[in-house]
Design a protein around this motif. Structure first.
Motif, PDB file in Angstrom:
ATOM      1  N   VAL A 100       0.846  -0.702   0.419  1.00 23.80           N
ATOM      2  CA  VAL A 100      -0.075  -0.020  -0.378  1.00 23.80           C
ATOM      3  C   VAL A 100       0.789   1.369  -0.178  1.00 23.80           C
ATOM      4  CG1 VAL A 100      -1.638   1.524   1.494  1.00 23.80           C
ATOM      5  CG2 VAL A 100      -2.057  -1.291   0.928  1.00 23.80           C
ATOM      6  N   LYS A 101       2.205   1.259   1.137  1.00 22.23           N
ATOM      7  CA  LYS A 101       3.071   2.551   1.118  1.00 22.23           C
ATOM      8  C   LYS A 101       3.929   2.825  -0.195  1.00 22.23           C
ATOM      9  CE  LYS A 101       4.294   2.278   5.600  1.00 22.23           C
ATOM     10  NZ  LYS A 101       3.970   3.616   5.943  1.00 22.23           N
ATOM     11  N   VAL A 102       4.255   1.402  -1.062  1.00 24.85           N
ATOM     12  CA  VAL A 102       4.287   1.716  -3.064  1.00 24.85           C
ATOM     13  C   VAL A 102       4.035   1.837  -3.274  1.00 24.85           C
ATOM     14  CG1 VAL A 102       5.121   0.286  -4.726  1.00 24.85           C
ATOM     15  CG2 VAL A 102       6.600  -0.303  -1.835  1.00 24.85           C
ATOM     16  N   ILE A 103       2.017   1.731  -4.022  1.00 23.55           N
ATOM     17  CA  ILE A 103       0.974   2.785  -4.310  1.00 23.55           C
ATOM     18  C   ILE A 103       0.923   3.750  -4.502  1.00 23.55           C
ATOM     19  CG2 ILE A 103      -1.482   2.234  -5.075  1.00 23.55           C
ATOM     20  CD1 ILE A 103      -1.035  -0.978  -4.533  1.00 23.55           C
ATOM     21  N   LEU A 104       0.384   4.115  -2.762  1.00 20.26           N
ATOM     22  CA  LEU A 104       0.567   5.590  -2.801  1.00 20.26           C
ATOM     23  C   LEU A 104       1.517   6.350  -3.004  1.00 20.26           C
ATOM     24  CD1 LEU A 104      -1.107   4.893   0.868  1.00 20.26           C
ATOM     25  CD2 LEU A 104      -2.041   5.746  -1.760  1.00 20.26           C
ATOM     26  N   THR A 105       2.500   6.478  -2.650  1.00 18.17           N
ATOM     27  CA  THR A 105       4.040   6.834  -3.361  1.00 18.17           C
ATOM     28  C   THR A 105       3.985   7.162  -4.743  1.00 18.17           C
ATOM     29  OG1 THR A 105       5.300   5.617  -1.072  1.00 18.17           O
ATOM     30  CG2 THR A 105       6.194   6.532  -2.694  1.00 18.17           C
ATOM     31  N   SER A 106       4.159   6.307  -5.023  1.00 17.52           N
ATOM     32  CA  SER A 106       3.959   5.733  -6.676  1.00 17.52           C
ATOM     33  C   SER A 106       2.603   7.055  -7.175  1.00 17.52           C
ATOM     34  CB  SER A 106       3.517   4.160  -7.530  1.00 17.52           C
ATOM     35  OG  SER A 106       4.962   3.323  -7.074  1.00 17.52           O
ATOM     36  N   ILE A 107       1.880   6.527  -6.566  1.00 13.31           N
ATOM     37  CA  ILE A 107       0.816   7.902  -7.369  1.00 13.31           C
ATOM     38  C   ILE A 107       0.968   8.962  -7.019  1.00 13.31           C
ATOM     39  CG2 ILE A 107      -1.658   8.868  -6.640  1.00 13.31           C
ATOM     40  CD1 ILE A 107      -2.405   5.440  -6.065  1.00 13.31           C
ATOM     41  N   ILE A 108       1.673   9.143  -5.755  1.00 11.29           N
ATOM     42  CA  ILE A 108       2.412  11.148  -5.606  1.00 11.29           C
ATOM     43  C   ILE A 108       3.480  11.297  -6.442  1.00 11.29           C
ATOM     44  CG2 ILE A 108       3.878  11.646  -4.202  1.00 11.29           C
ATOM     45  CD1 ILE A 108       2.264  10.672  -1.503  1.00 11.29           C
ATOM     46  N   VAL A 109       4.712  10.091  -6.512  1.00  9.77           N
ATOM     47  CA  VAL A 109       5.180  10.482  -7.808  1.00  9.77           C
ATOM     48  C   VAL A 109       4.585  10.761  -9.225  1.00  9.77           C
ATOM     49  CG1 VAL A 109       7.150   9.304  -8.686  1.00  9.77           C
ATOM     50  CG2 VAL A 109       6.992   8.989  -6.979  1.00  9.77           C
ATOM     51  N   TYR A 110       3.965  10.290  -9.542  1.00 11.02           N
ATOM     52  CA  TYR A 110       3.064  10.075 -10.836  1.00 11.02           C
ATOM     53  C   TYR A 110       2.633  11.534 -11.155  1.00 11.02           C
ATOM     54  CZ  TYR A 110       0.154   9.761 -15.202  1.00 11.02           C
ATOM     55  OH  TYR A 110       0.213  10.145 -16.047  1.00 11.02           O
ATOM     56  N   LYS A 111       1.663  12.141  -9.743  1.00 15.94           N
ATOM     57  CA  LYS A 111       1.173  13.130  -9.763  1.00 15.94           C
ATOM     58  C   LYS A 111       1.717  14.373 -10.091  1.00 15.94           C
ATOM     59  CE  LYS A 111      -0.435  14.197  -5.750  1.00 15.94           C
ATOM     60  NZ  LYS A 111       0.300  15.406  -5.282  1.00 15.94           N
TER      61      LYS A 111
END
Length: 127
Positions: A100-111
């Motif tokens: 979940v942390k990896v997915i959320l961090t990926s979302i922030i980076v992509y955003k």
């Protein structure tokens, strides 16, 4: 489309439009994404409400430029980024699951990538 479904879409359009208008005054509430949601629900609910919404001053001032030119002011970008970061960071810090942390961090980076490189920054809107 079912009549009940149309009423729900139109109601949601007004709800998100109202919250978006509040966001004009309160800088912590992101106006543009809420008005985009309102636009989506008006389009789904009724052609008449879609035409009405696109004719309002709120739409023309806060959304039309983004819809037509894929551009936002720096202030709009910053407010939206801060709001979305807070919303994403809350579950990020509350979870113990690495995936979940990896997915959320990926979302922030992509955003950040998307807002910096895909949405043009304009100084002043031309209406």
């Amino acid at each position: 489309m079912k009549r009940v479904q149309k009423v729900v879409f139109i109601t949601l359009g007004f709800v998100f439009m109202g919250i978006g208008i509040i966001g004009i005054v309160l800088p912590l509430i992101p106006t543009t994404p809420l008005l985009l949601l309102a636009s989506y629900f008006f389009v789904k609910g009724s052609k008449r409400f879609e035409v009405w919404f696109k004719g309002t001053g709120v739409y023309k001032k806060h959304l039309e430029g983004f819809v037509q030119n894929r551009s936002m002011t720096l202030r709009q970008k910053i407010i939206l980024m801060i709001f979305s970061d807070v919303m994403i960071l809350i579950p990020l810090f509350m979870t113990d699951k690495i995936i979940v942390k990896v997915i959320l961090t990926s979302i922030i980076v992509y955003k950040y990538y998307y807002f910096i490189f895909k949405i043009k920054t304009v100084k002043v809107r031309s209406y």
